[in-house]
Enzyme design. Structure first.
Site, PDB file in Angstrom:
ATOM      1  N   ASP A  19       0.890  -1.164   0.000  1.00 25.01           N
ATOM      2  CA  ASP A  19       0.000   0.000   0.000  1.00 25.01           C
ATOM      3  C   ASP A  19       0.926   1.210   0.000  1.00 25.01           C
ATOM      4  O   ASP A  19       1.583   1.497   0.998  1.00 25.01           O
ATOM      5  CB  ASP A  19      -0.879  -0.021   1.259  1.00 25.01           C
ATOM      6  CG  ASP A  19      -1.646   1.288   1.454  1.00 25.01           C
ATOM      7  OD1 ASP A  19      -1.661   2.138   0.535  1.00 25.01           O
ATOM      8  OD2 ASP A  19      -2.244   1.458   2.543  1.00 25.01           O
ATOM      9  N   LYS A  79       2.678  11.218  -3.375  1.00 25.74           N
ATOM     10  CA  LYS A  79       1.692  10.519  -4.196  1.00 25.74           C
ATOM     11  C   LYS A  79       0.799  11.490  -4.973  1.00 25.74           C
ATOM     12  O   LYS A  79       0.329  11.184  -6.070  1.00 25.74           O
ATOM     13  CB  LYS A  79       0.838   9.636  -3.283  1.00 25.74           C
ATOM     14  CG  LYS A  79      -0.109   8.696  -4.013  1.00 25.74           C
ATOM     15  CD  LYS A  79      -0.767   7.779  -3.006  1.00 25.74           C
ATOM     16  CE  LYS A  79      -1.776   6.851  -3.625  1.00 25.74           C
ATOM     17  NZ  LYS A  79      -2.344   5.929  -2.615  1.00 25.74           N
ATOM     18  N   GLU A 100      -7.235   0.377  -4.675  1.00 22.66           N
ATOM     19  CA  GLU A 100      -7.268   0.332  -3.208  1.00 22.66           C
ATOM     20  C   GLU A 100      -8.590  -0.223  -2.659  1.00 22.66           C
ATOM     21  O   GLU A 100      -8.571  -1.076  -1.767  1.00 22.66           O
ATOM     22  CB  GLU A 100      -6.960   1.720  -2.634  1.00 22.66           C
ATOM     23  CG  GLU A 100      -5.476   2.044  -2.789  1.00 22.66           C
ATOM     24  CD  GLU A 100      -5.148   3.522  -2.598  1.00 22.66           C
ATOM     25  OE1 GLU A 100      -6.025   4.286  -2.155  1.00 22.66           O
ATOM     26  OE2 GLU A 100      -4.006   3.906  -2.898  1.00 22.66           O
ATOM     27  N   ASP A 154     -12.904   5.287   2.450  1.00 20.04           N
ATOM     28  CA  ASP A 154     -11.476   5.369   2.795  1.00 20.04           C
ATOM     29  C   ASP A 154     -11.097   6.807   3.121  1.00 20.04           C
ATOM     30  O   ASP A 154     -11.006   7.650   2.236  1.00 20.04           O
ATOM     31  CB  ASP A 154     -10.655   4.848   1.596  1.00 20.04           C
ATOM     32  CG  ASP A 154      -9.140   4.864   1.870  1.00 20.04           C
ATOM     33  OD1 ASP A 154      -8.722   5.388   2.925  1.00 20.04           O
ATOM     34  OD2 ASP A 154      -8.388   4.347   1.024  1.00 20.04           O
TER      35      ASP A 154
HETATM   36  P1  ADP Z   1      -3.114   7.398   3.633  1.00 24.48           P
HETATM   37  O1  ADP Z   1      -4.044   6.402   3.029  1.00 24.48           O
HETATM   38  O2  ADP Z   1      -3.472   8.806   3.257  1.00 24.48           O
HETATM   39  O3  ADP Z   1      -1.693   7.104   3.399  1.00 24.48           O
HETATM   40  P2  ADP Z   1      -3.758   6.400   6.305  1.00 24.48           P
HETATM   41  O4  ADP Z   1      -4.911   5.592   5.909  1.00 24.48           O
HETATM   42  O5  ADP Z   1      -2.601   5.725   6.885  1.00 24.48           O
HETATM   43  O6  ADP Z   1      -3.301   7.391   5.192  1.00 24.48           O
HETATM   44  O7  ADP Z   1      -4.317   7.469   7.366  1.00 24.48           O
HETATM   45  C1  ADP Z   1      -3.475   8.419   7.936  1.00 24.48           C
HETATM   46  C2  ADP Z   1      -4.317   9.384   8.717  1.00 24.48           C
HETATM   47  O8  ADP Z   1      -5.002   8.700   9.753  1.00 24.48           O
HETATM   48  C3  ADP Z   1      -3.509  10.477   9.382  1.00 24.48           C
HETATM   49  O9  ADP Z   1      -4.120  11.727   9.178  1.00 24.48           O
HETATM   50  C4  ADP Z   1      -3.573  10.101  10.855  1.00 24.48           C
HETATM   51  O10 ADP Z   1      -3.517  11.235  11.694  1.00 24.48           O
HETATM   52  C5  ADP Z   1      -4.929   9.444  10.928  1.00 24.48           C
HETATM   53  N1  ADP Z   1      -5.025   8.572  12.090  1.00 24.48           N
HETATM   54  C6  ADP Z   1      -4.287   7.483  12.363  1.00 24.48           C
HETATM   55  N2  ADP Z   1      -4.658   6.954  13.550  1.00 24.48           N
HETATM   56  C7  ADP Z   1      -5.644   7.745  14.033  1.00 24.48           C
HETATM   57  C8  ADP Z   1      -6.431   7.745  15.228  1.00 24.48           C
HETATM   58  N3  ADP Z   1      -6.249   6.818  16.182  1.00 24.48           N
HETATM   59  N4  ADP Z   1      -7.374   8.706  15.376  1.00 24.48           N
HETATM   60  C9  ADP Z   1      -7.547   9.641  14.418  1.00 24.48           C
HETATM   61  N5  ADP Z   1      -6.848   9.708  13.291  1.00 24.48           N
HETATM   62  C10 ADP Z   1      -5.898   8.771  13.101  1.00 24.48           C
HETATM   63 MG    MG Z   2      -4.604   4.879   2.143  1.00 26.40          MG
END
Ligand code: ADP
Ligand code: MG
Length: 592
Positions: free
Chosen positions: A6, A68, A160, A183
């Site tokens: 991912d 990205k 995704e 998502d």
């Molecule tokens: P991406 O798909 O954009 O790479 P992710 O799916 O990994 O990102 O999500 C990242 C986001 O999730 C960040 O903004 C992070 O702050 C938020 N995040 C991760 N854990 C938590 C949580 N426990 N509570 C709220 N937001 C969270």
């Molecule tokens: Mg993602």
């Protein structure tokens, strides 16, 4: 081995199928999530992930995040502001610190590959990489190129939402299911509606916002704190530190009602300390959540579906850990979403599963949908004839052609059996039916029996009289698949316990059937004096042997005797066939 990756805007992760299990691989710090951040030093040195983010408070302008967003795009079409300075190449393509988005993404992929190789202890050169459903060709091609730059052969670019559906096992839903995948990540929001048909996912509609994610909420939270503290004019480095603290507080508020925002000496002697409640955060998040709901409605309208027509709603992305987001999803889709997976690991897990399927390492993934015990029918002599062996994945279909065992027979009884024993009587009967056919000489009638188990575990046993094409069908609901674990275990252990005697019984029955067929034929031939003197002695001796073994009821001696008789009559049988053919030819010539 094929890696599942991912490659996210904010975070990335890598997994592999190891010994039949999809697993995500943790780095040296025990973390399965690697921030999609790359630090590029003045002399071209590189650090990736948490190591890169740690450099942010010192050199914020050299830490690239959200790369990205630039993948496969031209500089001219980049409306939004980007966290670090973007320049343009001669071809009008974006460059960050002199590198292309593919080159920077390749650094993240190289790091993921390194983690995987370090964990697995072998070189790995193949990968499945996920991209958003809305990525166009150039963006997909750029992702593929990034993989190649990292020394990976990209076996597949996977959507995704499809990866998320795979992680949740949605590929095993019934025919024509429709799934919504919500998502909400760090920088982007996507809502995709997928349709599963014949094991393939198709994207029916996708809507989203490439500028909507958890990062925005961190920004809103920080602005609120700075405003109430009357702080203005921050340096880039100080801002980076405060943003990181805002994110930490936001994440803490997913678990607890209050959290303290505290950054000592963020600039010279200046410090901030402020208590934030979950309610404060949710107030900021409300319009942001409402926006995702509007986009969901648009996607539903595009797909011309109502929420009731969805089989499932899958929730992924780190930001869906927030209770308010979960409530927002439940409210809109009028159901409790499925939270069985780690929101920030589901996509890499799905990519890993896809990689495992492609490499053949994951054939067992649908082990839940298998026949727990063998299914077959009783054949002549009381034997179990297996049509579908145990542990066959469903849906499945198998059949065989059978013939009548006696002259003048006008029907065949089909007994549908389940179990692992060699003899029909030791297995369980699921159903019985008769297949009628015109009275036929032995071996003349032909009946095809076919078993079909659909994805719901319903067994359909069909018998067809080949001569007329008439079908007789019975349906057996669930019994074929829903067998109590203890019963399965008992059946299997019984079959192991009796393996030896069962096998002997089967051998004896088979040899006996053969003997009963051979002996009358041999007697007739001998009575007609068709055997040569040279053969006669051996044929008579072998036939006597068979009779003795039959009387004794011993399996292996009977099998050996039947083989001896078969061999002794081989030449005779060949001559008889030739004679019969000559006679037929003569009749034909005479007729003309
Ligand atoms: P991406 O798909 O954009 O790479 P992710 O799916 O990994 O990102 O999500 C990242 C986001 O999730 C960040 O903004 C992070 O702050 C938020 N995040 C991760 N854990 C938590 C949580 N426990 N509570 C709220 N937001 C969270
Ligand atoms: Mg993602």
């Amino acid at each position: 081995m094929i890696l599942g990756i991912d490659l996210g805007t904010t975070n990335s992760a890598v997994g592999i199928v190891d010994s039949g299990f999809p697993i995500l691989l943790a780095d040296e710090e025990g973390q399965r999530i690697t921030p999609s951040a790359v630090w590029i030093g003045e002399n071209g040195e590189i650090e990736v992930g948490r190591k890169a983010l740690r450099r942010r408070s010192l050199e914020p302008e050299r830490v690239v995040t959200s790369i990205k967003r630039l993948m496969g795009r031209r500089t001219a079409e980049l409306g939004e502001n980007f966290p670090v300075a973007v320049t343009s190449s001669n071809e009008g393509l974006p460059l960050v610190l002199g590198k292309s988005p593919e080159e920077i993404s390749a650094e993240i992929l190289r790091e993921l590959r390194r983690i995987a190789e370090w964990r697995m202890g072998v070189e790995i050169t193949k990968a499945v990489i996920t991209v958003p459903a809305y990525f166009h060709d150039a963006q997909r091609a750029a992702t593929k190129r990034a993989g190649e730059l990292a020394g990976l052969e990209v076996i597949r670019i996977l959507n995704e939402p499809t990866a998320a559906a795979l992680a949740y096992g949605m590929d095993r839903l019934g025919e024509k299911s429709r799934i919504a995948v919500y998502d909400l990540g760090g920088g982007t929001f996507d809502l995709s509606i997928l349709e599963l048909q014949d094991g393939v996912f198709q994207v029916l509609a996708t809507h989203g916002d490439t500028q909507l994610g958890g990062d925005d909420l961190d920004g809103l939270l920080l602005t609120k704190i700075l405003t109430s503290a009357g702080i203005t004019g921050l340096s880039l480095a100080a801002r980076a530190r405060l943003m990181a603290e805002a994110e930490r507080v936001k994440m803490a508020l997913s678990e607890q009602e209050r959290a303290v925002f505290r950054v000592p000496f963020y600039e010279g002697s200046r410090s901030i300390e402020q208590e934030i409640s979950r309610a404060d955060l949710e107030e900021l998040a409300a319009p942001w959540i409402a926006k995702t709901q509007r986009l969901c409605r648009l996607a539903l309208a595009d797909a011309q579906l109502s929420v009731e027509q969805l089989s499932a709603v899958v929730v992924v992305g780190g930001s869906t850990r927030m209770p308010a987001v979960r409530r927002g999803v439940a409210e809109l889709f009028k159901r409790e979403p499925d939270f069985s997976q780690h929101p920030d690991e589901a996509i890499s897990l799905g990519a890993t599963i896809q990689g495992g399927v492609l490499s053949g390492a994951l054939r067992q993934i649908i082990l839940l949908d298998v026949t727990p015990l063998s299914l077959g029918i009783e054949t002549f002599g009381g034997l179990m004839n297996v049509l579908i062996p145990r542990n066959t994945t469903i849906p499945c279909k198998a059949g065989e052609l059978f013939t009548n065992a006696a002259d003048g027979q006008a029907a065949m009884r089909v007994r549908v059996l389940q179990g692992e024993r060699e003899m029909a009587k030791d297995n369980w009967e699921l159903g019985t039916f008769d297949v009628p056919f015109a009275p036929s000489a032995k071996g003349q009638a032909r009946v095809g029996v076919q078993f079909k188990i659909d994805e719901n575990g319903i067994l359909e046993a069909l018998a067809r009289d080949i001569a007329t094409g008439t079908d007789t069908v019975i349906q057996i609901h669930h019994a074929a698949v829903n067998v109590d674990d203890a019963a399965v275990e008992a059946m299997v252990s019984e079959s192991v316990k009796h393996a030896f005697t069962d096998m002997a019984e089967r051998v004896f029955t088979e040899a006996k059937l053969k003997a009963e067929e051979l002996l009358p034929a041999v007697d007739a031939v001998l009575a007609q004096g068709l055997a040569l003197d040279a053969e006669r002695g051996e044929i008579e001796a072998a036939a006597a042997d068979v009779r003795a073994a039959l009387a004794a009821g011993a399996a292996n001696p009977l099998k050996a005797a039947v083989q001896r008789l078969d061999l002794a009559t081989e030449a005779l049988a060949a001559r008889l066939v030739e004679l019969a053919m000559d006679a037929a030819l003569e009749r034909q010539l005479a007729g003309n």
